[in-house]
Motif scaffolding. Structure first.
Motif, short mmCIF file in Angstrom:
data_model
loop_
_atom_site.label_atom_id
_atom_site.label_comp_id
_atom_site.label_asym_id
_atom_site.label_seq_id
_atom_site.Cartn_x
_atom_site.Cartn_y
_atom_site.Cartn_z
N THR A 47 0.73 -1.17 -0.12
CA THR A 47 0.11 -0.14 -0.07
C THR A 47 0.82 1.22 0.20
O THR A 47 2.18 1.05 0.24
CB THR A 47 -0.82 0.04 1.22
OG1 THR A 47 -2.01 0.88 1.01
CG2 THR A 47 -0.17 0.36 2.47
N TYR A 48 0.33 2.47 -0.52
CA TYR A 48 0.88 3.78 -0.35
C TYR A 48 -0.06 4.75 0.07
O TYR A 48 -1.09 4.76 -0.34
CB TYR A 48 1.32 3.64 -2.01
CG TYR A 48 1.41 5.13 -2.35
CD1 TYR A 48 0.39 5.51 -3.65
CD2 TYR A 48 2.26 6.21 -2.00
CE1 TYR A 48 0.39 6.97 -3.95
CE2 TYR A 48 2.52 7.43 -2.74
CZ TYR A 48 1.33 7.80 -3.60
OH TYR A 48 1.45 9.13 -3.92
N GLY A 106 12.10 9.07 -8.52
CA GLY A 106 12.51 7.59 -8.76
C GLY A 106 12.96 7.04 -7.39
O GLY A 106 13.31 5.92 -7.46
N GLU A 107 13.30 7.56 -6.30
CA GLU A 107 13.88 6.93 -5.05
C GLU A 107 13.14 6.75 -4.04
O GLU A 107 12.54 7.72 -3.73
CB GLU A 107 15.38 7.69 -4.80
CG GLU A 107 16.31 7.07 -4.15
CD GLU A 107 17.50 7.66 -3.96
OE1 GLU A 107 17.89 8.69 -4.65
OE2 GLU A 107 18.23 7.11 -3.13
N ALA B 92 14.76 -3.84 -9.75
CA ALA B 92 13.45 -3.27 -9.77
C ALA B 92 13.27 -2.16 -10.68
O ALA B 92 14.11 -1.43 -11.07
CB ALA B 92 13.29 -2.51 -8.16
N VAL B 93 11.84 -2.18 -11.11
CA VAL B 93 11.53 -1.12 -11.93
C VAL B 93 10.44 -0.01 -11.30
O VAL B 93 9.69 -0.51 -10.86
CB VAL B 93 11.07 -1.78 -13.35
CG1 VAL B 93 9.84 -2.61 -13.05
CG2 VAL B 93 10.95 -0.75 -14.38
N SER B 94 10.30 0.91 -12.06
CA SER B 94 8.98 1.85 -11.63
C SER B 94 9.02 2.91 -12.72
O SER B 94 9.73 2.77 -13.84
CB SER B 94 9.67 2.98 -10.24
OG SER B 94 10.57 3.87 -10.59
N LYS B 101 6.26 3.73 -6.69
CA LYS B 101 5.97 2.51 -6.47
C LYS B 101 6.91 1.63 -7.24
O LYS B 101 7.19 1.77 -8.70
CB LYS B 101 4.72 1.99 -6.87
CG LYS B 101 4.46 0.38 -6.58
CD LYS B 101 3.04 0.25 -6.63
CE LYS B 101 2.49 0.11 -8.01
NZ LYS B 101 1.34 -0.41 -8.37
N LEU B 102 7.92 0.56 -6.56
CA LEU B 102 8.89 -0.04 -7.28
C LEU B 102 8.23 -1.49 -7.39
O LEU B 102 7.75 -1.98 -6.55
CB LEU B 102 10.06 -0.45 -6.36
CG LEU B 102 11.07 0.76 -6.14
CD1 LEU B 102 12.03 0.85 -5.30
CD2 LEU B 102 11.87 1.24 -7.66
#
Lengths: 119, 114
Positions: A47-48, A106-107, B92-94, B101-102
């Motif tokens: 979840t987020y 992205g991190e 991993a990709v996002s 979210k990865l």
């Protein structure tokens, strides 16, 4: 230390009991994620949250699982009526969403995880 | 949707030898790609990431990876293995839009032979 912290690091419980994990993200981070990692597998998204709003939930998050982030800071993940299949490492991560930017950074910054063993 | 395939769940190399861990991805949009390392009973530590720009990215501890769009690959390499490199490695990709979210691969356990 200003990283992501999780508590407890280890929890052993009996089947049927409820457990709760806490995650404190990096202080200025407004996004928070929960992942589950079973033995020999990669982490799987649960979840987020963005601030206090839960914006996405995985199908893995059964109705025995509930996550909250009431004030947009720390988050809790509760598992009710635990089953042996819930035994896993529960990882929390956080990130910063910058206002006005289309692309994300992205991190994700991960905590050390909370390992659950259900007997 | 995105996915990651890591070829080889276990890789063993001799100390001082080349390390090569393979990762192929699938993504409907230009991806962000990552390699994380995990030591026993610990969380994930970012080794390196590719977002945009130079396709050869350098990370911590002497690791590097090259994004090859034509091969949909992002393999991790290190010229000379050290005993301290023994760990689990996850690709991993996002995607650049929305949240971070990865989606992870299943991991590769790296063993270093003295």
């Amino acid at each position: 230390d200003t990283g992501v912290s999780q508590d407890p690091r280890h929890k052993i419980t009996k089947r049927g009991q409820n457990v709760t994990f806490r995650c404190d993200p990096i202080s200025e981070h407004n996004r928070l994620y929960w992942y589950r990692q079973t033995l020999g597998q990669g982490p799987e998204f649960l979840t987020y949250f963005q601030n206090e709003a839960q914006l996405e939930k995985s199908r893995l998050l059964s109705d025995r699982f509930s996550a909250e982030r009431p004030k947009g800071s720390f988050s809790t993940l509760e598992i009710q009526r635990t089953e042996q299949g819930d035994s896993a490492m529960y990882l929390c991560a956080s990130s910063l969403r910058s206002a006005g930017k289309t692309l994300n950074t992205g991190e994700l910054f991960f905590g050390e995880g909370s390992r659950l063993t259900v007997l | 949707a995105q996915s990651v395939t890591q070829l080889g769940s276990h890789v063993s190399v001799s100390e001082g030898a080349l390390v090569l861990l393979r990762c192929n991805y699938s993504s409907s949009v230009p991806p962000y790609l990552f390699w994380y390392v995990q030591y026993p009973n610990q969380g994930l530590q970012l080794l390196l990431k590719y977002t945009t720009g130079a396709t050869l990215v350098k990370g911590i501890n002497g690791f590097e990876a090259e994004f090859k769009k034509s091969e949909t690959s992002f393999h991790l390499t290190k010229p000379s293995a050290h005993m301290s490199d023994a760990a689990e490695y996850f690709c991993a990709v996002s995607v650049p839009f929305g949240n971070e979210k990865l989606t992870f691969g299943t991991g590769t356990r790296l063993t270093i032979i003295p």
